[in-house]
Design a protein around this motif. Structure first.
Motif, PDB file in Angstrom:
ATOM      1  N   THR A 126       0.873  -1.046   0.150  1.00  0.00           N
ATOM      2  CA  THR A 126      -0.075   0.204   0.110  1.00  0.00           C
ATOM      3  C   THR A 126       0.907   1.240   0.213  1.00  0.00           C
ATOM      4  N   TYR A 138      -7.861  -2.223   0.276  1.00  0.00           N
ATOM      5  CA  TYR A 138      -7.666  -3.498   0.857  1.00  0.00           C
ATOM      6  C   TYR A 138      -8.718  -4.372   0.824  1.00  0.00           C
ATOM      7  N   ASN A 149      -4.587  -6.834  -0.887  1.00  0.00           N
ATOM      8  CA  ASN A 149      -4.656  -5.551  -1.577  1.00  0.00           C
ATOM      9  C   ASN A 149      -5.905  -5.461  -2.657  1.00  0.00           C
TER      10      ASN A 149
END
Length: 226
Positions: A126, A138, A149
């Motif tokens: 991320t 997410y 993710n």
């Protein structure tokens, strides 16, 4: 209410992995009604997970390491968004390992010790993609005790499981869980793959472009040449 606060804290936890030094505790009150019990927030307490004086240095370290990873991937800034998503995925799989002691769940621990559980993999991915200007979110499954993710490319969202892209074999990278649709997550296109189930997230992943893409059978890092 308790469900509203829980959803907010979950979003804070997984969209802001740079807040690795903060934890929280919640106390609830229950109110009985004809329909059962309703839980309301009584107290929310945030605490530091490390000595307060060490936090600025830890934050600087994480930021510097994210920059170092970006610099370490050859020509990353010149790649397309799709290629960046793949290149960073492969870098994490090659340079970090899964933490089978189930201890390191944050990006700081993962960067300092080079191992982490799914939350650490997801958090580091991320931070890097955000730094590269790629929209990322997410998805979480309580039944799987797993998080991964979501990545947005050309207006469409895809699942990316960097944890399952990792391999205990040095230099090996799996691409079967890269940029997959909801349908592929539920019904893997290859019989030897594990499926994901009972997840929750904010987006629909209905594009199947990469479900059976050429890299599905590639188990080495992908290199980009021109």
């Amino acid at each position: 209410s308790a469900p509203e606060l829980s959803a907010t804290l979950e979003k804070l936890r997984f969209t802001r992995p740079d807040l690795f030094y903060i934890s929280y505790a919640v106390a609830f009150n229950a109110t009985s009604t004809d329909g059962g019990k309703t839980y309301f927030v009584k107290e929310l307490t945030f605490t530091y997970l490390m000595n307060k004086g060490n936090i600025p240095a830890a934050k600087s370290y994480v930021s510097a390491q994210v920059d170092a990873i970006i610099q370490a991937i050859p020509n990353l800034q010149s790649l397309s968004s799709l290629e960046k998503v793949v290149a960073v995925h492969d870098y994490l799989a090659v340079n970090f390992n899964y933490d089978y002691t189930y201890t390191n769940a944050d990006v700081y621990s993962m960067l300092t010790q080079k191992v982490g559980v799914c939350e650490a993999f997801t958090g580091l991915y991320t931070l890097i993609l955000k730094k590269l200007g790629i929209e990322v979110s997410y998805s979480i499954s309580a039944d799987m005790a797993h998080v991964w993710n979501l990545v947005k490319l050309n207006g469409k969202w895809y699942h990316v499981d960097t944890t399952w892209g990792d391999s205990p074999v040095t230099g090996r990278v799996y691409h079967n869980y890269l940029l997959q649709s909801d349908n592929a997550w539920l019904n893997p296109p290859q019989t030897n793959l594990n499926n994901h189930y009972n997840w929750s997230d904010d987006y629909i992943c209905n594009d199947t472009t990469y479900d059976t893409y050429y890299w599905s059978d590639v188990i080495t890092p992908i290199l980009f040449a021109n």
